[in-house]
Enzyme design. Structure first.
Site, PDB file in Angstrom:
ATOM      1  N   ASN A 210       0.917  -1.058   0.053  1.00  0.00           N
ATOM      2  CA  ASN A 210       0.213   0.001  -0.066  1.00  0.00           C
ATOM      3  C   ASN A 210       0.780   1.246  -0.040  1.00  0.00           C
ATOM      4  O   ASN A 210       2.142   1.032  -0.138  1.00  0.00           O
ATOM      5  CB  ASN A 210      -0.950  -0.100   1.129  1.00  0.00           C
ATOM      6  CG  ASN A 210      -0.130   0.068   2.693  1.00  0.00           C
ATOM      7  OD1 ASN A 210       0.564   0.808   2.757  1.00  0.00           O
ATOM      8  ND2 ASN A 210      -0.335  -1.100   3.287  1.00  0.00           N
ATOM      9  N   LYS A 289       8.938 -16.873 -10.768  1.00  0.00           N
ATOM     10  CA  LYS A 289       8.145 -15.679 -11.380  1.00  0.00           C
ATOM     11  C   LYS A 289       6.946 -16.294 -12.219  1.00  0.00           C
ATOM     12  O   LYS A 289       7.308 -17.089 -13.064  1.00  0.00           O
ATOM     13  CB  LYS A 289       9.096 -15.001 -12.373  1.00  0.00           C
ATOM     14  CG  LYS A 289       8.548 -13.655 -12.819  1.00  0.00           C
ATOM     15  CD  LYS A 289       9.327 -13.033 -13.626  1.00  0.00           C
ATOM     16  CE  LYS A 289       8.485 -11.668 -14.483  1.00  0.00           C
ATOM     17  NZ  LYS A 289       9.342 -11.413 -15.558  1.00  0.00           N
TER      18      LYS A 289
END
Ligand code: PMT
Length: 400
Positions: A210, A289
């Protein structure tokens, strides 16, 4: 008027013309109630005699590190343990440099190294020496280590120059020394604060997080230090330097922040949860990934533990302060969090506004506690942090 009743002070004197003021300083410290032991460097004795200082303090003056007779009386370790405050006045540029390097090559530097007492220095030197980059860097480093720097004053100097570097007057130094012992709102308290965002890994290169910058939490840490507290800051990843005299513990994920918080909170007096902890984390962290394949990528999330609620539920719970970051129904939601998480205080901010809340320098908050509420006008996070800390210390006083 501040006093030094029953305080034990080591007055360190180093080589400089301002050493003549140390005699007056010793007398003023004693007048305020202190017991004074003087430690003089070799250079200091060129400017004022040990006999003068002995006569004024009524105590033998300490001058050498390797003196078997002196060590048989009050040795350097005993002196270091005896002191409530070490006050070095005048502190020459050379002494400041040696102290910055952590040297223990004479009695005074060794006593400073060996003591847990606060160390205050009153610099005195020629204005060019004061302004020299080395001296300024040294002072910065001493300040960062928690040393108290008193002065210097600006004005005419013994060498004929005019500028900064004059030692403060003895009365000013004695007053500042006494102020070191004045009880501050949070002195003797341990405050643990968490701050910043957490990062919840998705795969080795991606995470959920955030916009928290850590500014609110770091300002609270700074304000708590100013109020005399010992402060531990558990911080998520941010681009801020740790405030001076704050113990910083860096973490990445909510789980790490939880572990550190529940470890430190039971022995603290105040716990402040200003961190924007991720409510959820991916169920599975992919070891490799994730490749771009499907049109829609679904990531399953699972809730993180509630840190502040866990702290508030502890048997030996500190005074527990939460934050509420809301985009609507600020008061309702904040009050619900206060009750549900069993907090002593919640600081509510409206994070829908761009000029306050996440990542801004300012904020505007309302404090809610079980029996009341108070709004604090928009101000810098540093100013608000001082007001919040002041409020917390008042609350502690009423519950102590
Ligand atoms: O860091 P800045 O950029 O300066 O921004 C400051 C801030 C907006 C992040 C700060 O003022 C703030 O509001 N912090 C709390 C953010 C938040 O997560 O609020 P919340 O309403 O979602 O959570 C309520 C309380 O529970 C908070 O004290 C939070 O730290 C705590 N919590 C939340 C989830 C969780 N898993 N554990 C928690 O302890």
């Amino acid at each position: 008027m501040s006093t030094l009743t029953n305080k034990q002070i080591i007055l360190g004197i180093t080589g400089g013309i301002a050493a003549y003021k140390s005699a007056e300083l010793a007398r003023l410290l004693i007048d305020k109630g202190a017991t004074v032991h003087v430690v003089m460097t070799t250079a200091a004795q060129e400017f004022i005699t040990p006999l003068t200082m002995q006569a004024l303090t009524g105590n033998p003056v300490h001058t050498t590190l390797l003196d078997p007779q002196a060590e048989a009386g009050m040795g350097h370790i005993q002196l270091a343990r005896w002191a409530d405050l070490i006050l070095i006045a005048p502190a020459s540029a050379n002494f400041i440099a040696r102290m910055t390097q952590g040297k223990g090559d004479d009695l005074l530097t060794t006593v400073c190294l060996a003591s847990n007492a606060p160390v205050a220095i009153a610099p005195a030197m020629n204005q060019n020496m004061w302004q020299d980059a080395h001296t300024q860097r040294n002072l910065e480093s001493l300040r960062a280590d928690g040393k108290i720097i008193m002065g210097p004053a600006d004005g005419p100097q013994a060498c004929g120059d005019v500028g900064p570097g004059r030692m403060l007057e003895a009365a000013q130094i004695a007053q500042l020394a006494a102020e070191q012992f004045e009880k501050k709102g949070l002195s003797g308290k341990h405050v643990v604060i968490n701050a910043g965002p957490t990062r919840e890994a998705i795969d080795p290169v991606r995470y959920i997080s955030n916009y928290s910058s850590g500014k609110m939490g770091y300002s609270l840490a700074e304000a708590a230090v100013e109020a005399g507290a010992k402060v531990t800051l558990i911080s998520g990843p941010v681009n801020l330097a740790a405030p001076e005299r704050v113990e910083l513990i860096s973490v990445i994920s909510a789980e790490e922040m939880y572990q550190q918080s529940v470890k430190l909170a039971p022995n603290s007096d105040v716990f402040i949860a200003s961190a924007a902890v991720a409510d959820y984390r991916p169920v599975k962290v992919e070891p490799q990934k994730i490749k771009k394949q499907a049109d829609v990528l679904q990531i399953q999330l699972t809730p993180n533990k509630d840190i502040v609620a866990a702290v508030a539920a502890l048997d030996s719970k500190p005074f527990t302060v939460g934050f509420a970051a809301e985009t609507q129904n600020l008061e309702d939601y904040a009050k619900k969090k206060l009750t549900q998480k069993k907090l002593d205080l919640i600081v509510a901010n409206d994070v829908s506004k761009e000029d306050i809340g996440f990542n801004s320098d300012d904020n505007e908050v309302t404090l809610f506690w079980p029996s009341g509420q108070r709004s604090l006008d928009k101000a810098s996070k540093r100013q608000l942090a001082r007001q919040i800390i002041e409020f917390i210390s008042q609350q502690l006083e009423t519950t102590d």
